[in-house]
Scaffold this motif. Structure first.
Motif, PDB file in Angstrom:
ATOM      1  N   VAL A 147      -6.315  -5.501   5.455  1.00 25.56           N
ATOM      2  CA  VAL A 147      -6.302  -4.634   4.282  1.00 25.56           C
ATOM      3  C   VAL A 147      -6.031  -5.487   3.052  1.00 25.56           C
ATOM      4  CG1 VAL A 147      -5.630  -2.505   5.447  1.00 25.56           C
ATOM      5  CG2 VAL A 147      -3.858  -4.083   4.651  1.00 25.56           C
ATOM      6  N   ARG A 148      -6.594  -5.049   1.943  1.00 28.30           N
ATOM      7  CA  ARG A 148      -6.397  -5.725   0.658  1.00 28.30           C
ATOM      8  C   ARG A 148      -5.357  -4.928  -0.118  1.00 28.30           C
ATOM      9  NH1 ARG A 148     -11.187  -5.554  -0.599  1.00 28.30           N
ATOM     10  NH2 ARG A 148     -11.807  -7.598   0.196  1.00 28.30           N
ATOM     11  N   ILE A 149      -4.327  -5.601  -0.611  1.00 29.37           N
ATOM     12  CA  ILE A 149      -3.252  -4.947  -1.355  1.00 29.37           C
ATOM     13  C   ILE A 149      -3.288  -5.428  -2.804  1.00 29.37           C
ATOM     14  CG2 ILE A 149      -0.759  -4.560  -1.502  1.00 29.37           C
ATOM     15  CD1 ILE A 149      -0.571  -5.262   1.455  1.00 29.37           C
ATOM     16  N   GLN A 150      -3.453  -4.492  -3.714  1.00 26.05           N
ATOM     17  CA  GLN A 150      -3.451  -4.824  -5.138  1.00 26.05           C
ATOM     18  C   GLN A 150      -2.108  -4.391  -5.740  1.00 26.05           C
ATOM     19  OE1 GLN A 150      -7.147  -2.728  -6.212  1.00 26.05           O
ATOM     20  NE2 GLN A 150      -8.041  -4.734  -6.693  1.00 26.05           N
ATOM     21  N   HIS A 151      -1.471  -5.348  -6.413  1.00 31.22           N
ATOM     22  CA  HIS A 151      -0.153  -5.076  -6.993  1.00 31.22           C
ATOM     23  C   HIS A 151       0.078  -6.020  -8.168  1.00 31.22           C
ATOM     24  CE1 HIS A 151       1.782  -8.785  -5.313  1.00 31.22           C
ATOM     25  NE2 HIS A 151       0.743  -8.692  -4.535  1.00 31.22           N
ATOM     26  N   ALA A 152       0.635  -5.492  -9.238  1.00 34.55           N
ATOM     27  CA  ALA A 152       1.003  -6.284 -10.420  1.00 34.55           C
ATOM     28  C   ALA A 152      -0.136  -7.183 -10.884  1.00 34.55           C
ATOM     29  CB  ALA A 152       2.257  -7.128 -10.113  1.00 34.55           C
ATOM     30  N   GLY A 153      -1.359  -6.695 -10.794  1.00 36.03           N
ATOM     31  CA  GLY A 153      -2.498  -7.475 -11.251  1.00 36.03           C
ATOM     32  C   GLY A 153      -2.951  -8.547 -10.279  1.00 36.03           C
ATOM     33  N   GLU A 154      -2.358  -8.590  -9.100  1.00 36.92           N
ATOM     34  CA  GLU A 154      -2.723  -9.583  -8.102  1.00 36.92           C
ATOM     35  C   GLU A 154      -3.251  -8.885  -6.847  1.00 36.92           C
ATOM     36  OE1 GLU A 154       0.567 -12.072  -7.244  1.00 36.92           O
ATOM     37  OE2 GLU A 154       0.797 -12.805  -9.294  1.00 36.92           O
ATOM     38  N   THR A 155      -3.984  -9.653  -6.046  1.00 36.52           N
ATOM     39  CA  THR A 155      -4.523  -9.138  -4.789  1.00 36.52           C
ATOM     40  C   THR A 155      -4.113 -10.048  -3.648  1.00 36.52           C
ATOM     41  OG1 THR A 155      -6.444  -8.192  -5.928  1.00 36.52           O
ATOM     42  CG2 THR A 155      -6.611  -8.471  -3.548  1.00 36.52           C
ATOM     43  N   THR A 156      -3.646  -9.454  -2.573  1.00 34.13           N
ATOM     44  CA  THR A 156      -3.291 -10.222  -1.377  1.00 34.13           C
ATOM     45  C   THR A 156      -3.824  -9.498  -0.159  1.00 34.13           C
ATOM     46  OG1 THR A 156      -1.479 -11.360  -0.240  1.00 34.13           O
ATOM     47  CG2 THR A 156      -1.058  -9.106  -0.968  1.00 34.13           C
ATOM     48  N   THR A 157      -3.891 -10.202   0.960  1.00 34.65           N
ATOM     49  CA  THR A 157      -4.463  -9.643   2.178  1.00 34.65           C
ATOM     50  C   THR A 157      -3.459  -9.720   3.313  1.00 34.65           C
ATOM     51  OG1 THR A 157      -6.681 -10.340   1.493  1.00 34.65           O
ATOM     52  CG2 THR A 157      -6.385  -9.794   3.813  1.00 34.65           C
ATOM     53  N   GLY A 158      -3.432  -8.683   4.139  1.00 31.97           N
ATOM     54  CA  GLY A 158      -2.546  -8.664   5.294  1.00 31.97           C
ATOM     55  C   GLY A 158      -3.264  -8.142   6.527  1.00 31.97           C
ATOM     56  N   ILE A 159      -2.646  -8.382   7.688  1.00 36.05           N
ATOM     57  CA  ILE A 159      -3.204  -7.968   8.971  1.00 36.05           C
ATOM     58  C   ILE A 159      -2.487  -6.693   9.417  1.00 36.05           C
ATOM     59  CG2 ILE A 159      -3.545  -8.636  11.386  1.00 36.05           C
ATOM     60  CD1 ILE A 159      -3.432 -11.585  10.385  1.00 36.05           C
ATOM     61  N   VAL A 160      -3.249  -5.691   9.833  1.00 32.83           N
ATOM     62  CA  VAL A 160      -2.705  -4.360  10.099  1.00 32.83           C
ATOM     63  C   VAL A 160      -1.975  -4.292  11.434  1.00 32.83           C
ATOM     64  CG1 VAL A 160      -3.320  -1.949  10.563  1.00 32.83           C
ATOM     65  CG2 VAL A 160      -4.404  -3.192   8.671  1.00 32.83           C
ATOM     66  N   LYS A 161      -0.818  -3.663  11.394  1.00 33.83           N
ATOM     67  CA  LYS A 161      -0.105  -3.242  12.598  1.00 33.83           C
ATOM     68  C   LYS A 161       0.208  -1.759  12.423  1.00 33.83           C
ATOM     69  CE  LYS A 161       4.059  -4.076  15.369  1.00 33.83           C
ATOM     70  NZ  LYS A 161       3.352  -4.262  16.657  1.00 33.83           N
ATOM     71  N   ARG A 162      -0.269  -0.928  13.336  1.00 35.31           N
ATOM     72  CA  ARG A 162      -0.026   0.521  13.249  1.00 35.31           C
ATOM     73  C   ARG A 162       1.287   0.863  13.935  1.00 35.31           C
ATOM     74  NH1 ARG A 162      -5.587   3.689  13.472  1.00 35.31           N
ATOM     75  NH2 ARG A 162      -4.251   5.272  14.386  1.00 35.31           N
ATOM     76  N   THR A 163       1.990   1.852  13.370  1.00 37.83           N
ATOM     77  CA  THR A 163       3.283   2.233  13.928  1.00 37.83           C
ATOM     78  C   THR A 163       3.546   3.719  13.680  1.00 37.83           C
ATOM     79  OG1 THR A 163       5.680   1.827  13.853  1.00 37.83           O
ATOM     80  CG2 THR A 163       4.453   1.509  11.802  1.00 37.83           C
ATOM     81  N   ASP A 164       4.295   4.325  14.594  1.00 40.79           N
ATOM     82  CA  ASP A 164       4.713   5.717  14.419  1.00 40.79           C
ATOM     83  C   ASP A 164       6.112   5.817  13.831  1.00 40.79           C
ATOM     84  OD1 ASP A 164       2.430   7.075  15.434  1.00 40.79           O
ATOM     85  OD2 ASP A 164       3.038   6.500  17.463  1.00 40.79           O
ATOM     86  N   GLU A 165       6.912   4.731  13.951  1.00 43.70           N
ATOM     87  CA  GLU A 165       8.341   4.834  13.642  1.00 43.70           C
ATOM     88  C   GLU A 165       8.845   3.872  12.585  1.00 43.70           C
ATOM     89  OE1 GLU A 165      10.198   4.282  17.408  1.00 43.70           O
ATOM     90  OE2 GLU A 165       9.548   6.217  18.224  1.00 43.70           O
ATOM     91  N   LEU A 166       8.250   2.671  12.496  1.00 43.50           N
ATOM     92  CA  LEU A 166       8.846   1.645  11.648  1.00 43.50           C
ATOM     93  C   LEU A 166       8.702   1.945  10.159  1.00 43.50           C
ATOM     94  CD1 LEU A 166       7.868  -1.621  13.603  1.00 43.50           C
ATOM     95  CD2 LEU A 166      10.060  -0.398  13.593  1.00 43.50           C
ATOM     96  N   VAL A 167       7.627   2.632   9.768  1.00 47.48           N
ATOM     97  CA  VAL A 167       7.490   3.055   8.359  1.00 47.48           C
ATOM     98  C   VAL A 167       6.983   4.501   8.352  1.00 47.48           C
ATOM     99  CG1 VAL A 167       7.059   0.735   7.459  1.00 47.48           C
ATOM    100  CG2 VAL A 167       5.126   2.138   8.185  1.00 47.48           C
ATOM    101  N   PRO A 168       7.449   5.313   7.401  1.00 45.81           N
ATOM    102  CA  PRO A 168       6.990   6.708   7.320  1.00 45.81           C
ATOM    103  C   PRO A 168       5.642   6.789   6.609  1.00 45.81           C
ATOM    104  CG  PRO A 168       8.585   6.300   5.603  1.00 45.81           C
ATOM    105  CD  PRO A 168       8.504   5.029   6.418  1.00 45.81           C
ATOM    106  N   PRO A 169       4.958   7.926   6.703  1.00 49.08           N
ATOM    107  CA  PRO A 169       3.723   8.114   5.937  1.00 49.08           C
ATOM    108  C   PRO A 169       3.982   7.904   4.442  1.00 49.08           C
ATOM    109  CG  PRO A 169       3.955   9.850   7.572  1.00 49.08           C
ATOM    110  CD  PRO A 169       5.251   9.095   7.571  1.00 49.08           C
ATOM    111  N   GLY A 170       3.007   7.340   3.764  1.00 51.66           N
ATOM    112  CA  GLY A 170       3.143   7.100   2.332  1.00 51.66           C
ATOM    113  C   GLY A 170       3.773   5.761   2.000  1.00 51.66           C
ATOM    114  N   THR A 171       4.143   5.005   3.043  1.00 52.47           N
ATOM    115  CA  THR A 171       4.812   3.715   2.838  1.00 52.47           C
ATOM    116  C   THR A 171       4.053   2.614   3.587  1.00 52.47           C
ATOM    117  OG1 THR A 171       6.959   4.799   2.658  1.00 52.47           O
ATOM    118  CG2 THR A 171       6.971   2.451   3.154  1.00 52.47           C
ATOM    119  N   VAL A 172       3.985   1.443   3.004  1.00 54.86           N
ATOM    120  CA  VAL A 172       3.407   0.291   3.681  1.00 54.86           C
ATOM    121  C   VAL A 172       4.504  -0.763   3.839  1.00 54.86           C
ATOM    122  CG1 VAL A 172       2.534  -0.629   1.474  1.00 54.86           C
ATOM    123  CG2 VAL A 172       1.643  -1.517   3.627  1.00 54.86           C
ATOM    124  N   GLY A 173       4.728  -1.197   5.069  1.00 53.60           N
ATOM    125  CA  GLY A 173       5.720  -2.236   5.323  1.00 53.60           C
ATOM    126  C   GLY A 173       5.082  -3.610   5.277  1.00 53.60           C
TER     127      GLY A 173
END
Length: 492
Positions: free
Chosen positions: A35-61
């Motif tokens: 996934v591509r994450i855009q923040h503060a005018g910058e773009t970074t990339t991360g590898i997805v890990k899906r979870t039911d418990e570690l982060v709630p909906p609406g949040t990206v860890g």
């Protein structure tokens, strides 16, 4: 999709992005997608890990490499890096071009490949091998990523063993001899890959092995040598990531091995290198023909990199020394420097040191330097410079408190000692993570053995690991004893 970024610590240095399964489903993101994450005018990339418990909906860890990501961010799907295509090509046994290998190396270095993709690369190289041209390009690419040491002296000595022989810790002795002879020898070594102890694991018994480049330069200026972990500095850092993927599989394919060794040597500024290639049953290279082929390839890649390489093809059927495991090998090393110790370890160390001195054009006797005590004095200086206790004695080095001795069940002759099985037993006992775990070998090939004689002793730091090693020992025969008649038949 807009989400609130939060930092998470799940014990990884990979750039992972944790998405709640609800958000991941809406985004169409599957595990190990990017996934591509855009923040503060910058773009970074991360590898997805899906979870039911570690982060709630609406949040990206976000894990440690992405901890700079804060606040409300925009998350979108991103494609896989181009290097994944090249990994797939290698899986199909298609030779890779220089730019394709460079892309793989670059993406490994920048953590763009997932663990699964990195394992796929390692598996592809293991299954299909690397051509000589691929090995040359890979070595160059691995060298160019990271720092490179530079020295004022025109001759910088180095030595490396491809491993596979139990207890083969000649490096601290060789460095001590060569540095005492006046040569510069900044030795960077690996931790264990498939063995119970790499050189760095053994040296760490005596002193620190992790230093900055500036600290390494200071140590070498003071002592002519050093014994440090290559992964502690940014010298061919991709090699350490590849080793991390190789380790669980206990594999070390030839082309990758050459790239690993020579990228480290070139990054360390080495000009003259001796490569020890043991061969024989139960080691990495099982035949003399294969050893010669590997030596030729090593020399060709060395010439390509303008590193003067010579190879020592040595018989690797028997263990070198008595101890297997960090503390037990460290004890053997110190005993040899003190003027005693296993004859096999002393003899091989002297021969390789003599070869390296000659290769570097130095007229000095390795035997005289060792027997005079000059090598021990130099070793103690290096240990002190690296923050260790210089006055440590071999008798101070004690193995794990839990032990068991395996004895001969028949009278006869020791006809074979299996390096691979000895290494498996030492690792099962806890080595190298448990530094005092391992084993001591009491017999060598051709020794006469009486029923009840000691063959080897296993040491562990906990009763549980000792029991695990004992169970494995019941299934293996690392020291083979045959009657005299059977031994004669076996030799024929």
């Amino acid at each position: 999709m807009q989400l609130e970024a939060t930092t998470v610590d799940i014990g990884t240095t990979r750039p992972l992005v944790l998405l709640n399964t609800v958000d991941a489903a809406e985004l169409g993101a599957h595990p190990i997608d990017r996934v591509r994450i855009q923040h503060a005018g910058e773009t970074t990339t991360g590898i997805v890990k899906r979870t039911d418990e570690l982060v709630p909906p609406g949040t990206v860890g976000v894990t440690e490499p992405l901890h700079h990501v804060r606040g409300t961010v925009d998350v979108t799907l991103a494609g896989a890096p181009h290097s994944v295509r090249y990994v797939r090509k290698k899986l199909d046994d298609i030779e890779l071009e220089a730019d394709e290998l460079e892309a793989i190396v670059r993406d490994i270095h920048e953590s763009r490949l997932s663990d699964v993709e990195l394992s796929a690369y390692v598996s592809a190289v293991y299954a299909n091998g690397l051509s000589l041209e691929e090995t040359k390009h890979l070595t160059e690419a691995m060298t160019d990523v990271g720092e490179q040491l530079q020295w004022e002296t025109p001759v910088v000595a180095d030595k490396h063993s491809i491993g596979g022989v139990a207890g083969n810790c000649v490096t601290p002795i060789i460095v001590s001899i060569v540095a005492a002879a006046g040569l510069t020898m900044p030795k960077t070594s690996s931790r264990a890959v498939t063995s119970p102890a790499g050189t760095a694991d053994v040296v760490e018994v005596f002193c620190d092995v992790e230093f900055t480049i500036a600290e390494i330069e200071s140590i070498v200026e003071e002592t002519n040598g050093c014994l440090v972990w290559g992964g502690g500095v940014d010298l061919s850092p991709v090699d350490d990531e590849i080793i991390r993927a190789e380790n669980p599989l206990s594999i070390d394919p030839p082309g990758q091995l050459i790239a690993s060794v020579l990228s480290k040597k070139r990054s360390a500024g080495s000009t003259h290198v001796v490569i020890d290639i043991p061969y024989g049953e139960g080691v990495k290279v099982e035949s003399l023909v294969a050893a010669r082929e590997l030596a030729d390839d090593v020399k060709r890649v060395g010439d390509h990199l303008e590193v003067d390489v010579t190879c020592a093809i040595t018989h690797g059927t028997d263990p070198i020394g008595r101890g297997v495991g960090p503390v037990l090998e460290a004890r053997d090393v110190l005993e040899v420097l003190e003027g005693d110790g296993p004859e096999s370890l002393r003899l091989k160390s002297v021969r390789l040191a003599e070869m390296l001195l000659t290769h570097c054009g130095v007229d000095a006797s390795a035997t005289e330097i060792l027997e005079s005590g000059r090598a021990l004095e130099r070793f103690r200086r290096i240990v002190a410079a690296q923050g260790g206790e210089p006055d440590i004695e071999s008798t101070d080095l004690e193995p794990g408190a839990e032990s068991t001795t395996v004895r001969a069940e028949r009278t006869g002759i020791a006809t074979r000692i299996d390096n691979r099985q000895l290494c498996e037993l030492a690792r099962r006992a806890g080595a190298p993570l448990d530094s005092r775990a391992g084993l001591v070998i009491h017999r060598t090939v051709t020794d006469a053995v009486e029923s009840g004689d000691r063959l080897y002793t296993i040491y562990a730091e906990t009763p549980t690991k000792l029991a695990e090693a004992e169970r494995l020992a019941d299934r293996l025969e690392p020291v083979r004893v045959r009657s005299k008649a059977d031994a004669l038949v076996e030799r024929r």
